[in-house]
Design a protein around this motif. Structure first.
Motif, PDB file in Angstrom:
ATOM      1  N   VAL A   8       0.876  -1.173   0.000  1.00 19.12           N
ATOM      2  CA  VAL A   8       0.000   0.000   0.000  1.00 19.12           C
ATOM      3  C   VAL A   8       0.910   1.219   0.000  1.00 19.12           C
ATOM      4  O   VAL A   8       1.758   1.371   0.888  1.00 19.12           O
ATOM      5  CB  VAL A   8      -0.923   0.004   1.234  1.00 19.12           C
ATOM      6  N   SER A   9       0.742   2.071  -1.005  1.00 18.21           N
ATOM      7  CA  SER A   9       1.623   3.227  -1.124  1.00 18.21           C
ATOM      8  C   SER A   9       1.373   4.220   0.008  1.00 18.21           C
ATOM      9  O   SER A   9       0.324   4.209   0.656  1.00 18.21           O
ATOM     10  CB  SER A   9       1.405   3.919  -2.465  1.00 18.21           C
ATOM     11  N   LYS A  10       2.338   5.096   0.220  1.00 13.46           N
ATOM     12  CA  LYS A  10       2.213   6.098   1.284  1.00 13.46           C
ATOM     13  C   LYS A  10       1.027   7.024   1.011  1.00 13.46           C
ATOM     14  O   LYS A  10       0.323   7.417   1.930  1.00 13.46           O
ATOM     15  CB  LYS A  10       3.500   6.926   1.362  1.00 13.46           C
ATOM     16  N   GLN A  11       0.819   7.346  -0.256  1.00 15.90           N
ATOM     17  CA  GLN A  11      -0.284   8.240  -0.615  1.00 15.90           C
ATOM     18  C   GLN A  11      -1.634   7.597  -0.307  1.00 15.90           C
ATOM     19  O   GLN A  11      -2.517   8.224   0.276  1.00 15.90           O
ATOM     20  CB  GLN A  11      -0.193   8.597  -2.093  1.00 15.90           C
ATOM     21  N   ARG A  12      -1.809   6.336  -0.678  1.00 14.04           N
ATOM     22  CA  ARG A  12      -3.068   5.631  -0.429  1.00 14.04           C
ATOM     23  C   ARG A  12      -3.300   5.465   1.071  1.00 14.04           C
ATOM     24  O   ARG A  12      -4.406   5.643   1.559  1.00 14.04           O
ATOM     25  CB  ARG A  12      -3.054   4.281  -1.123  1.00 14.04           C
ATOM     26  N   ARG A  13      -2.236   5.121   1.800  1.00 12.57           N
ATOM     27  CA  ARG A  13      -2.332   4.962   3.244  1.00 12.57           C
ATOM     28  C   ARG A  13      -2.735   6.276   3.905  1.00 12.57           C
ATOM     29  O   ARG A  13      -3.618   6.319   4.757  1.00 12.57           O
ATOM     30  CB  ARG A  13      -0.984   4.503   3.792  1.00 12.57           C
ATOM     31  N   ASN A  14      -2.114   7.380   3.474  1.00 12.84           N
ATOM     32  CA  ASN A  14      -2.403   8.680   4.078  1.00 12.84           C
ATOM     33  C   ASN A  14      -3.800   9.163   3.716  1.00 12.84           C
ATOM     34  O   ASN A  14      -4.450   9.836   4.518  1.00 12.84           O
ATOM     35  CB  ASN A  14      -1.354   9.699   3.649  1.00 12.84           C
ATOM     36  N   LYS A  15      -4.288   8.846   2.520  1.00 10.55           N
ATOM     37  CA  LYS A  15      -5.654   9.203   2.145  1.00 10.55           C
ATOM     38  C   LYS A  15      -6.660   8.520   3.058  1.00 10.55           C
ATOM     39  O   LYS A  15      -7.650   9.115   3.482  1.00 10.55           O
ATOM     40  CB  LYS A  15      -5.947   8.781   0.705  1.00 10.55           C
TER      41      LYS A  15
END
Length: 70
Positions: A8-15
């Motif tokens: 899971v990318s950092k962007q998806r996780r942070n979203k």
């Protein structure tokens, strides 16, 4: 043990973790004619007016004074 199939990318996780996407309560205003609560830029449901113009008449349901409701 549960293992993720892919990273899971950092962007998806942070979203997913952010709270920006959560809905807020709508701003409620009062009708200048009747004082009922209504949403801004919408016609008033109780008196059927918007921007000083009337768009119909409100029909009240007939109620008899002597009859009991079942």
């Amino acid at each position: 043990m549960a293992v993720p199939k892919s990273k899971v990318s950092k962007q998806r996780r942070n979203k997913r973790r952010s709270t920006v996407w959560k809905l807020q309560t709508p701003g409620v205003t009062t009708c200048p004619k009747c004082g009922a609560f209504r949403l801004p830029h919408r016609m008033c449901k109780s008196c059927l007016t918007y921007n000083g113009k009337t768009f119909g008449t409100v029909e009240e349901s007939p109620k008899a004074d002597g009859e009991a409701s079942a």
